[in-house]
Scaffold this motif. Structure first.
Motif, PDB file in Angstrom:
ATOM      1  N   ASP A  37     -28.454  43.936 -59.594  1.00 45.19           N
ATOM      2  CA  ASP A  37     -28.725  42.496 -59.577  1.00 45.19           C
ATOM      3  C   ASP A  37     -27.886  41.845 -60.681  1.00 45.19           C
ATOM      4  OD1 ASP A  37     -29.651  39.963 -59.535  1.00 45.19           O
ATOM      5  OD2 ASP A  37     -31.768  40.465 -59.536  1.00 45.19           O
ATOM      6  N   ALA A  38     -26.650  41.492 -60.315  1.00 48.74           N
ATOM      7  CA  ALA A  38     -25.709  40.984 -61.318  1.00 48.74           C
ATOM      8  C   ALA A  38     -26.168  39.661 -61.907  1.00 48.74           C
ATOM      9  CB  ALA A  38     -24.321  40.834 -60.698  1.00 48.74           C
ATOM     10  N   LEU A  39     -26.796  38.815 -61.094  1.00 47.99           N
ATOM     11  CA  LEU A  39     -27.265  37.532 -61.605  1.00 47.99           C
ATOM     12  C   LEU A  39     -28.317  37.740 -62.683  1.00 47.99           C
ATOM     13  CD1 LEU A  39     -27.475  34.485 -61.611  1.00 47.99           C
ATOM     14  CD2 LEU A  39     -29.028  34.631 -59.647  1.00 47.99           C
ATOM     15  N   SER A  58     -29.651  47.261 -71.135  1.00 49.51           N
ATOM     16  CA  SER A  58     -30.218  48.459 -70.518  1.00 49.51           C
ATOM     17  C   SER A  58     -29.887  48.512 -69.032  1.00 49.51           C
ATOM     18  CB  SER A  58     -31.739  48.466 -70.724  1.00 49.51           C
ATOM     19  OG  SER A  58     -32.316  49.591 -70.096  1.00 49.51           O
ATOM     20  N   ALA A  59     -30.033  47.363 -68.350  1.00 45.11           N
ATOM     21  CA  ALA A  59     -29.723  47.317 -66.922  1.00 45.11           C
ATOM     22  C   ALA A  59     -28.235  47.547 -66.673  1.00 45.11           C
ATOM     23  CB  ALA A  59     -30.157  45.967 -66.343  1.00 45.11           C
ATOM     24  N   LEU A  60     -27.407  47.025 -67.553  1.00 45.06           N
ATOM     25  CA  LEU A  60     -25.957  47.203 -67.412  1.00 45.06           C
ATOM     26  C   LEU A  60     -25.588  48.663 -67.599  1.00 45.06           C
ATOM     27  CD1 LEU A  60     -23.243  45.693 -67.044  1.00 45.06           C
ATOM     28  CD2 LEU A  60     -23.111  45.567 -69.533  1.00 45.06           C
ATOM     29  N   ALA A  66     -20.756  49.881 -61.157  1.00 43.29           N
ATOM     30  CA  ALA A  66     -21.233  49.247 -59.928  1.00 43.29           C
ATOM     31  C   ALA A  66     -21.557  47.772 -60.122  1.00 43.29           C
ATOM     32  CB  ALA A  66     -22.477  49.983 -59.419  1.00 43.29           C
ATOM     33  N   ALA A  67     -21.764  47.355 -61.375  1.00 42.70           N
ATOM     34  CA  ALA A  67     -22.095  45.955 -61.646  1.00 42.70           C
ATOM     35  C   ALA A  67     -20.857  45.062 -61.664  1.00 42.70           C
ATOM     36  CB  ALA A  67     -22.818  45.845 -62.994  1.00 42.70           C
ATOM     37  N   LEU A  68     -19.666  45.659 -61.651  1.00 36.45           N
ATOM     38  CA  LEU A  68     -18.431  44.881 -61.797  1.00 36.45           C
ATOM     39  C   LEU A  68     -18.268  43.768 -60.754  1.00 36.45           C
ATOM     40  CD1 LEU A  68     -15.643  44.492 -63.185  1.00 36.45           C
ATOM     41  CD2 LEU A  68     -14.740  46.180 -61.598  1.00 36.45           C
TER      42      LEU A  68
END
Length: 327
Positions: A37-39, A58-60, A66-68
């Motif tokens: 969930d990038a937002l 932590s989420a990053l 994959a967050a790119l």
């Protein structure tokens, strides 16, 4: 949904085309089901609350590369805080160079914090991002130019080759920005000294002073400076036996307007070594130069031809007499 048990129960060869058809008919899982969930990550990283930032980090960390794609998309979010978080997250990616295009675009963001973060993120990429950042020094947008300058100044020596290449452009404002950034680096920009000296052969007086000031701050070896100064203009002369110095003298006499500075003194020294090759340019300065240039030119000319002292204007004779008396 197809039941493959009947196929295997029949124990008959099943054509590959049938298997392919079955795979097409099976609904694929939505891509967003497993995508980070990038937002949310960008919102947390851009928050002013330390706890939220910690959750975003932590989420990053869990999402990794994959967050790119999602973070790149959030660079266009309407909320500046989200865009800040997106830049922050991109800078912390395992391979931030993959986000370089997005970070370069962020140098033009309307939010100054986003621009600042993007400049610092690109600076960490060093020479890889330097060509793009130097290209933006010619942007018509002032805030983009400032952000690119910040980025390049943070790169330090990694930006020197790209900045030195800008000195070859026939664009005085861009050349001046490049020279100023190199001068601000001081001795770290020493590899750019030959390019800076070659750029002294410009018709723009203000640019010449910016370049000379940059060289004063960098402090290259005097022997290198004198040698490069004497060769000014020879790169465009297709005459292998042409006298060294004649093409350089017109540019060097302009530096005589900087008395007492390292480059002003080096110009004086180099012209003196040129001797007769510098005479035409020095004689021209006697008629058109500033008082300082005229005095320096008169002193150099009398070194070439002592009899010239009797033909100088009275004010120059007095200036020259005073200079010789002090020495």
């Amino acid at each position: 949904m197809l039941d493959f048990r009947h196929i295997f129960a029949a124990r008959r060869p099943v054509p590959a085309l049938l298997f392919a058809l079955a795979l097409v008919l099976i609904p694929a899982a939505p891509a967003s089901a497993s995508a980070p969930d990038a937002l949310r990550i960008a919102s947390q990283l851009g928050s002013s609350d330390a706890g939220e930032v910690a959750l975003g980090l932590s989420a990053l960390r869990e999402s990794g590369q994959a967050a790119l794609p999602g973070l790149l998309k959030e660079l266009s979010a309407p909320d500046a805080a989200v865009r800040r978080g997106a830049v922050y997250g991109l800078a912390l990616q395992p391979a931030p160079a993959l986000a370089m295009d997005g970070l370069v675009k962020a140098l033009g963001d309307p939010d100054p914090t986003v621009r600042f973060l993007a400049a610092n993120a690109l600076a960490r990429l060093g020479g890889l991002a330097a060509p793009e950042a130097t290209r933006l020094l010619a942007s018509p947008d002032d805030k983009v130019r400032v952000a690119a300058s910040l980025c390049l100044s943070r790169m330090g020596p990694d930006a020197v080759p790209a900045l030195a290449s800008l000195l070859r452009r026939d664009d005085p404002p861009v050349q001046a920005k490049a020279a100023w950034l190199l001068g601000a680096m001081g001795p770290e920009a020493l590899p750019a000294a030959p390019a800076l000296i070659r750029a002294l052969k410009t018709r723009d007086t203000r640019l010449m002073h910016v370049i000379a000031e940059a060289l004063d701050l960098i402090g290259p070896d005097p022997a290198l400076v004198s040698r490069q100064m004497a060769l000014l203009g020879t790169e465009r002369v297709n005459r292998p036996f042409a006298p060294i110095g004649a093409a350089a003298a017109p540019a060097l006499v302009k530096l005589l307007t900087r008395p007492g500075t390292p480059m002003g003194l080096m110009a004086l020294y180099t012209l003196a070594r040129m001797g007769a090759q510098a005479e035409p340019a020095l004689r021209a300065v006697l008629a058109t130069g500033t008082d300082g240039q005229k005095a320096a030119a008169a002193m150099l000319l009398t070194g070439i031809d002592p009899d010239l002292a009797h033909t100088l204007p009275e004010d120059l004779r007095r200036s020259l007499s005073g200079a010789l008396h002090q020495n």
